[in-house]
Design a protein around this motif. Structure first.
Motif, short mmCIF file in Angstrom:
data_model
loop_
_atom_site.label_atom_id
_atom_site.label_comp_id
_atom_site.label_asym_id
_atom_site.label_seq_id
_atom_site.Cartn_x
_atom_site.Cartn_y
_atom_site.Cartn_z
N TYR A 10 0.82 -1.20 0.00
CA TYR A 10 0.00 0.00 0.00
C TYR A 10 0.87 1.26 0.00
N THR A 11 1.94 1.26 0.77
CA THR A 11 2.82 2.42 0.84
C THR A 11 3.51 2.68 -0.50
N VAL A 12 4.01 1.62 -1.12
CA VAL A 12 4.66 1.76 -2.44
C VAL A 12 3.64 2.23 -3.47
N TRP A 13 2.44 1.63 -3.44
CA TRP A 13 1.41 2.03 -4.39
C TRP A 13 1.01 3.50 -4.20
N THR A 14 0.94 3.95 -2.96
CA THR A 14 0.58 5.34 -2.68
C THR A 14 1.57 6.29 -3.32
N ALA A 15 2.86 5.95 -3.27
CA ALA A 15 3.88 6.77 -3.94
C ALA A 15 3.65 6.79 -5.45
N LEU A 16 3.33 5.63 -6.02
CA LEU A 16 3.05 5.56 -7.46
C LEU A 16 1.77 6.32 -7.80
N TRP A 17 0.77 6.23 -6.94
CA TRP A 17 -0.51 6.91 -7.15
C TRP A 17 -0.33 8.43 -7.14
N VAL A 18 0.46 8.93 -6.20
CA VAL A 18 0.74 10.37 -6.14
C VAL A 18 1.48 10.80 -7.40
N THR A 19 2.46 9.99 -7.83
CA THR A 19 3.20 10.29 -9.06
C THR A 19 2.27 10.32 -10.27
N TRP A 20 1.36 9.35 -10.37
CA TRP A 20 0.40 9.31 -11.47
C TRP A 20 -0.48 10.55 -11.48
N ASN A 21 -0.95 10.97 -10.32
CA ASN A 21 -1.80 12.16 -10.25
C ASN A 21 -1.03 13.43 -10.56
N VAL A 22 0.23 13.50 -10.19
CA VAL A 22 1.05 14.64 -10.58
C VAL A 22 1.21 14.66 -12.11
N PHE A 23 1.38 13.47 -12.71
CA PHE A 23 1.46 13.39 -14.17
C PHE A 23 0.16 13.88 -14.81
N ILE A 24 -0.98 13.47 -14.27
CA ILE A 24 -2.27 13.91 -14.84
C ILE A 24 -2.41 15.43 -14.73
N ILE A 25 -1.98 16.00 -13.61
CA ILE A 25 -2.02 17.46 -13.46
C ILE A 25 -1.14 18.11 -14.52
N CYS A 26 0.06 17.60 -14.70
CA CYS A 26 0.97 18.14 -15.72
C CYS A 26 0.40 17.94 -17.13
N PHE A 27 -0.27 16.81 -17.37
CA PHE A 27 -0.85 16.51 -18.67
C PHE A 27 -1.93 17.52 -19.03
N TYR A 28 -2.85 17.77 -18.11
CA TYR A 28 -3.96 18.67 -18.41
C TYR A 28 -3.57 20.14 -18.38
N LEU A 29 -2.50 20.47 -17.66
CA LEU A 29 -2.02 21.86 -17.68
C LEU A 29 -0.96 22.06 -18.76
N GLU A 30 -0.69 20.99 -19.52
CA GLU A 30 0.25 21.01 -20.65
C GLU A 30 1.64 21.49 -20.23
N VAL A 31 2.15 20.92 -19.16
CA VAL A 31 3.50 21.23 -18.68
C VAL A 31 4.50 20.46 -19.55
#
Length: 149
Positions: free
Chosen positions: A56-77
């Motif tokens: 769960y701890t490792v997945w949470t780190a991956l989940w946060v990374t994925w959500n940061v990617f989605i934020i960057c994707f939609y803000l076109e960073v």
């Protein structure tokens, strides 16, 4: 811990529904894994299973990374563009459900007048949105990050 897991599950389920409506296969897969791992993490916490807690701890780190990617994707960073088919694994032209159905959006279907274009092909015009769809997607991802941390 239990209340937090319930909020994580509800937020992931809500996001899963809207990603299914938009046929966005990459987020659907991520949301599905999030739901499964949160259940395992809750079970591991209740049963005192350290391996489940580590997963769960490792997945949470991956989940946060994925959500940061989605934020960057939609803000076109950087070189990312929300107009690509990246979220659908390049199999379809589907986009975020919020693009046409956001709060206050007025959706009009415009049929092409050219004789060579198929009868069922149409253009969608969206106007009057209170908040643009990319910001709604960013808000969803930010909420996921806040609940995960």
């Amino acid at each position: 811990m239990f209340c937090l897991c319930v909020f994580l599950q509800l937020a992931a389920l809500e996001r899963q529904i809207f990603d299914f409506l938009g046929f966005q296969w990459a987020p659907i897969l991520g949301n599905f894994l999030q739901i499964i791992v949160v259940i395992l993490g809750l079970f591991g916490t209740i049963q005192f299973r350290p391996r489940y807690i580590v997963v769960y701890t490792v997945w949470t780190a991956l989940w946060v990374t994925w959500n940061v990617f989605i934020i960057c994707f939609y803000l076109e960073v950087g070189g990312l563009s929300k107009e690509t088919d990246l979220m659908t694994f390049n199999i379809s032209m589907h986009r975020s459900w919020w693009r046409e159905h956001g709060p206050g959006c007025i959706r009009r279907v415009v049929r092409p007048s050219s004789p060579g274009i198929l009868e069922d092909y149409s253009y969608v015009s969206v106007t009057g949105c209170i908040i643009d769809f990319q910001y709604l997607e960013v808000i969803h991802s930010a909420i996921q990050i806040l609940l995960s941390v």
